[in-house]
Design an enzyme around this catalytic site. Structure first.
Site, PDB file in Angstrom:
ATOM      1  N   THR A 144       0.937 -11.415   1.321  1.00 19.10           N
ATOM      2  CA  THR A 144      -0.268 -11.504   0.687  1.00 19.10           C
ATOM      3  C   THR A 144      -0.117 -12.881  -0.646  1.00 19.10           C
ATOM      4  O   THR A 144       0.906 -13.175  -0.544  1.00 19.10           O
ATOM      5  CB  THR A 144      -1.009 -10.309  -0.223  1.00 19.10           C
ATOM      6  OG1 THR A 144       0.107  -9.813  -1.136  1.00 19.10           O
ATOM      7  CG2 THR A 144      -0.798  -8.929   0.924  1.00 19.10           C
ATOM      8  N   CYS A 145      -0.799 -12.591  -1.585  1.00 20.66           N
ATOM      9  CA  CYS A 145      -0.789 -13.741  -2.596  1.00 20.66           C
ATOM     10  C   CYS A 145       0.295 -13.146  -3.511  1.00 20.66           C
ATOM     11  O   CYS A 145       0.425 -14.126  -4.523  1.00 20.66           O
ATOM     12  CB  CYS A 145      -2.139 -13.968  -3.229  1.00 20.66           C
ATOM     13  SG  CYS A 145      -2.723 -12.442  -4.193  1.00 20.66           S
ATOM     14  N   GLY A 188     -11.824 -16.425   0.350  1.00 19.30           N
ATOM     15  CA  GLY A 188     -12.882 -17.189   0.021  1.00 19.30           C
ATOM     16  C   GLY A 188     -14.182 -16.190   0.030  1.00 19.30           C
ATOM     17  O   GLY A 188     -14.915 -16.570  -0.959  1.00 19.30           O
ATOM     18  N   ALA A 232      -8.479  -2.692  -4.340  1.00 19.59           N
ATOM     19  CA  ALA A 232      -8.533  -2.223  -3.093  1.00 19.59           C
ATOM     20  C   ALA A 232      -8.355  -3.236  -1.832  1.00 19.59           C
ATOM     21  O   ALA A 232      -8.170  -2.741  -0.782  1.00 19.59           O
ATOM     22  CB  ALA A 232      -9.990  -1.573  -2.845  1.00 19.59           C
TER      23      ALA A 232
END
Length: 464
Positions: A49-50, A197, A115
């Protein structure tokens, strides 16, 4: 076999290190394939993930598994294992399960309580299943982790801690533009039309932004998102990223830019932003650029340009590092602790089940043998009487076995409970191989590692 976790996250590494180890969607198959070609890893799941990259692996041995997983991670990052050692964290057996449940509950996120991680875990598990790297152990574990995450969000106030990295980035953007509510009526450019996005557009809409431009390498994907936004009443259109002049014009016309492509390499360069600034009115407010990509989507040099405010993962991490949701966090930790205990209780029960099955099978064989002997001694016994005798004998055996089998399952839920199953095997001379064979088909969780065997290693501090 046991569960091993090797990871790097915002808690242990700066963004440049996270960028090196980040795994794009195109590389996931190769990383998982590399993990399964070793001698020690039998199942694997990758969460990227980021703000984290974590590999969950089912391994034959701790040291062999750790060596293989670390090597694959380093090889993907084009680095030596020693280059990553200061940033890696390692959890084993019970500690690995507890960490995964904490991640699912949002307790280990940059924004506590967000979440979005549930969707990311679900996607990681789905990809592992699709690629064939997740087997019985990871299937059960991932499903349980998703249930834990849902329960934590439903039963505690952890959601109030923060919605997502996107919402926090936009809060910083609002501050740069004048404070709460400053995004209302503004124009936004979102670079990237994937899940991040879409999440960004949702947050921008809630902040009052109705004029949205979506830029993506695949203009078709951007148009799909734009159509969805237009049906909600927003002004939205799609553009491609291949036209540099058009991109510069869109940056110049925007008040806020959110970049979240997940692509490898810079998408918004310094030259593009510099040219866009030259096209802006001198009285225009600062251009706020939120770089949520990992690796970065925006050239780091953009932050030094006058009239530009950059909000990136490094800045967010610094601001959020000490954030806490107080009581809600403690409640969520309580849920995680309870679920971890339940997971291992169920695991230990499943470990005992084959022994109980073998015991009942042995009892049934003895009953059948005695009834056959009865037929030989009393060949004239009528069918009704024989059935009554058979039912009576089976009832007696069932009643005799009921209490010890119920008790051994109950006692097995506590640490060291496997000794009761071992005692049953010794007392009744059960074939020690029978439970192992039955476990392959009857156990629903991985046997063998209770919380008392949990191991956690933080390579940054050399602790164990």
């Amino acid at each position: 076999m046991s569960l091993l976790l090797v990871g790097v996250s915002h808690r242990t590494a700066e963004v440049p290190v996270l960028e090196r180890v980040a795994v794009s969607g195109d590389d996931t198959r190769k990383v998982l394939d590399d993990l399964l070609t070793g001698d020690h890893v039998t199942e694997a799941m990758l969460v990227s993930t980021c703000n984290r990259v974590e590999i969950y692996a089912v391994v034959e041995t701790f040291h062999g598994g750790l060596t293989e997983v670390s090597s694959v991670l380093a090889r993907h990052a084009h680095a030596e294992v020693s280059d990553l050692t200061d940033h890696l964290y390692v959890h084993y057996a019970g500690s690995a399960v507890e960490h995964l449940f904490s991640v699912a509950a949002g307790l280990d996120s940059m924004v506590v309580g967000e979440a979005q991680i549930l969707g990311q875990l679900r996607a990681a598990y789905g990809e592992a299943r699709e690629l064939g790297s997740a087997g019985r152990v990871l299937h059960e574990l991932a499903q349980q982790a998703l249930r834990v995450g849902k329960r934590a969000h439903a039963e505690t106030g952890i959601d109030a801690a923060g919605a997502s990295v996107v919402s926090e980035a936009l809060a910083d953007a609002e501050a740069a533009l004048g404070g709460p509510g400053a995004l209302a009526g503004r124009r936004a450019l979102v670079v990237g039309a994937g899940s991040m996005g879409a999440l960004s557009t949702a947050h921008l809409r809630r902040a009052g932004v109705d004029d949205l431009v979506l830029a993506n390498r695949s203009e078709e994907n951007a148009e799909r998102l734009a159509v969805a936004l237009r049906t909600e009443g927003a002004t939205a259109r799609a553009v491609g990223l291949s036209d540099t002049r058009a991109l510069r014009a869109e940056i110049a016309a925007a008040d806020v830019v959110v970049a979240c492509t997940g692509a490898i390499g810079t998408v918004v360069g310094e030259e593009e932003v510099r040219a866009a600034l030259a096209m802006r009115d001198a009285a225009a407010p600062p251009l706020v650029i939120c770089d949520l990509g990992l690796p970065r989507d925006v050239d780091p040099r953009v932050g030094a340009l006058p009239g530009v405010t950059v909000v990136d993962l490094a800045a967010l991490g610094e601001r959020l590092r000490s954030a806490s949701a107080g009581r809600a966090v403690e409640e969520a930790r309580g849920v995680v602790a309870e679920e971890v205990r339940g997971y291992f209780a169920a695991q230990r029960t499943a470990e005992v089940t084959p022994t109980v099955t073998a015991l009942r099978r042995r009892a049934a064989e003895v009953v059948d043998a005695e009834l056959l002997r009865l037929d030989g001694r009393l060949p004239d016994l009528d069918e009704h009487a024989r059935d009554e005798v058979a039912q009576t004998v089976r009832r007696v055996v069932d009643k005799l076995l009921h209490t010890p089998t119920v008790q051994v399952k109950r006692l097995a839920q506590s640490p060291g409970g496997d000794t009761y199953a071992e005692a049953l095997r010794e007392l009744f001379e059960l074939d020690p191989q029978t439970p192992a064979v039955l476990a392959e088909t009857t156990a629903s969780v991985e046997p063998g590692d209770g919380m008392d065997q949990a191991l956690s290693v933080d390579t940054r501090r050399g602790r164990r």
